[in-house]
Design an enzyme around this catalytic site. Structure first.
Site, PDB file in Angstrom:
ATOM      1  N   TYR A 179      55.816  31.458  28.525  1.00 31.67           N
ATOM      2  CA  TYR A 179      56.002  32.052  27.070  1.00 31.67           C
ATOM      3  C   TYR A 179      58.062  32.018  27.177  1.00 31.67           C
ATOM      4  O   TYR A 179      58.513  31.762  26.316  1.00 31.67           O
ATOM      5  CB  TYR A 179      56.391  33.964  28.244  1.00 31.67           C
ATOM      6  N   LYS A 199      46.085  31.819  26.127  1.00 34.03           N
ATOM      7  CA  LYS A 199      46.686  31.321  26.855  1.00 34.03           C
ATOM      8  C   LYS A 199      47.373  31.459  28.269  1.00 34.03           C
ATOM      9  O   LYS A 199      46.331  32.547  28.562  1.00 34.03           O
ATOM     10  CB  LYS A 199      48.671  31.131  26.208  1.00 34.03           C
TER      11      LYS A 199
END
Ligand code: NAD
Length: 364
Positions: free
Chosen positions: A221, A135
């Site tokens: 996140y 990510k």
């Protein structure tokens, strides 16, 4: 793949999804009954590979560290010695495509600066390898779409390094929120960030390499946390930002605040930062509240339901994540965090940047 006595037929069945179909399961079991583990090659041997992924691969049941891709010859020497990697399984960024001819490597795990994710995902898929990519998935949603298309075209699986989907506190939050165990979720407040004190010339501070700052790296996140708590996709966002160290964060965002609109009407606020230590997810529902704090790290999560501690163990998240993907590869089954999951987050990130520019609500 390699032969190993460490993997048992029983542990594989437990980790795999048994409902995937008798034929596929049969194939996977026969592969693993022969003691096969999927070979993983790490691409980029920086902080995350050396501190987390390689050590986690010593605790995996269904995969192992089989190869390395690095631009630093000394790292190749040191890692080969430390992890017992044969010279034939070590590549650099130039000869990487030759990995196509290496049957030891089943999965390529891309752990590079964000601007390199797309190129190496596409090269790995073209080389016939399944891909794990860290990510944030790419610089923007358009790049994510290209990566998904390339993996589809090559008939290879693509998964994003969303380790928390394999983490039990996070899974409890998904259950509580998505199944409305305590009634409907009414509000979410979440934030993630750290105080950046590192190299001022690092790729993380360069827009062309990182795509953005705290939002891309840490905010992803918090965006994920809102999405997996609700089990819904946001439809619009409004964002603002603050810079207390403009000399340091010249090219990228420092602290970003946003409000997300979800179809179910929950009020969702989030924030990200390279100048604040945050890492929480607070949720209120019709009948109470639950929270994770810390919510997003890998140093141990903690949670509460109506003020009472969740009695849930911490695990090696990366080992669980990589084992799951190895199982998916064995079963030829889509990961629970496929490229499409990374794309969904990047669509939100893109809309947040648009909102920072326009000062208005932006559709996602
Ligand atoms: P890092 O800077 O420590 O490592 C990056 C690696 O890429 C280094 O080995 C570096 O040599 C290599 N590299 C190759 N070409 C480069 C170039 N042109 N410029 C700079 N480096 C180059 O970064 P990291 O912290 O390991 O992050 C790598 C990826 O992993 C990022 O996508 C990051 O978001 C992700 N990450 C994920 C987690 C997680 O919890 N899932 C944690 C940390 C990092």
């Amino acid at each position: 793949m390699k032969t190993s006595t460490q993997i048992s037929r029983r542990s594989f069945i437990q980790k795999g999804s048994i409902a995937t179909g008798a034929l596929l399961l049969g194939n996977a079991i026969s592969a693993l009954a022969k003691g096969k583990k999927m070979g993983v090659a790490l691409v980029g041997l920086g902080y995350y590979s050396s501190g987390q992924l390689a050590p986690a691969l010593l605790h995996t049941n269904n995969c192992y560290l089989a190869g390395l891709v690095t631009g630093t010859p000394q790292k190749a020497v040191d890692w080969a010695k430390k992890y017992n990697i044969p010279q034939k399984n070590i590549y650099n960024y130039q000869n990487f495509d030759e990995i196509a001819n290496n049957p030891d490597i089943d999965i390529v795990y891309i752990v590079l600066p964000v601007s390199m994710h797309k190129e190496f995902t596409i090269r790995a898929a073209k080389a016939g390898k399944h891909v794990l990519c860290e990510k944030p998935m790419a610089l923007n949603a358009a790049e994510c779409r290209d990566m998904i298309a390339a993996c589809k075209k090559a008939n290879r699986l693509l998964s994003i390094g969303y380790r928390l989907h394999f983490e039990p506190h996070t899974q409890e939050v998904m259950r509580l929120g998505q199944k409305k165990v305590m009634g409907k979720v009414t509000t979410i407040d979440t934030g993630n960030g750290f105080t950046y004190g590192g190299d001022p010339n690092a790729w993380r501070l360069k827009k062309a390499m990182a795509g953005g700052g705290g939002l891309m790296d840490m905010g992803i996140y918090a965006i994920q946390g809102s999405r997996y708590t609700l089990g819904e996709e946001p439809i619009a966002v409004k964002a603002t930002q603050e810079k207390k160290r403009p000399d340091f964060f010249k090219e990228v965002d420092e602290t970003v605040f946003w409000e997300l609109k979800f179809p179910g009407g929950a009020k969702v606020t989030g924030k990200s930062s390279y100048n604040n230590n945050w890492g929480y997810l607070h949720v209120t529902t019709e009948k109470g509240n639950f929270e994770l704090d810390p919510a997003f790290g890998y140093g141990g999560l903690d949670g509460k339901i109506n003020g009472k501690h969740m009695d849930i163990p911490n695990i090696i998240q990366q080992a669980a994540q990589m084992d799951d993907f190895a199982t998916c590869v064995a079963l030829n089954k889509q990961s629970r965090v496929p490229g499409e999951e990374g794309l969904k987050d990047m669509k939100v990130v893109d809309a947040i940047y648009r909102s920072l520019d326009s000062g208005k609500w932006e559709n996602i």
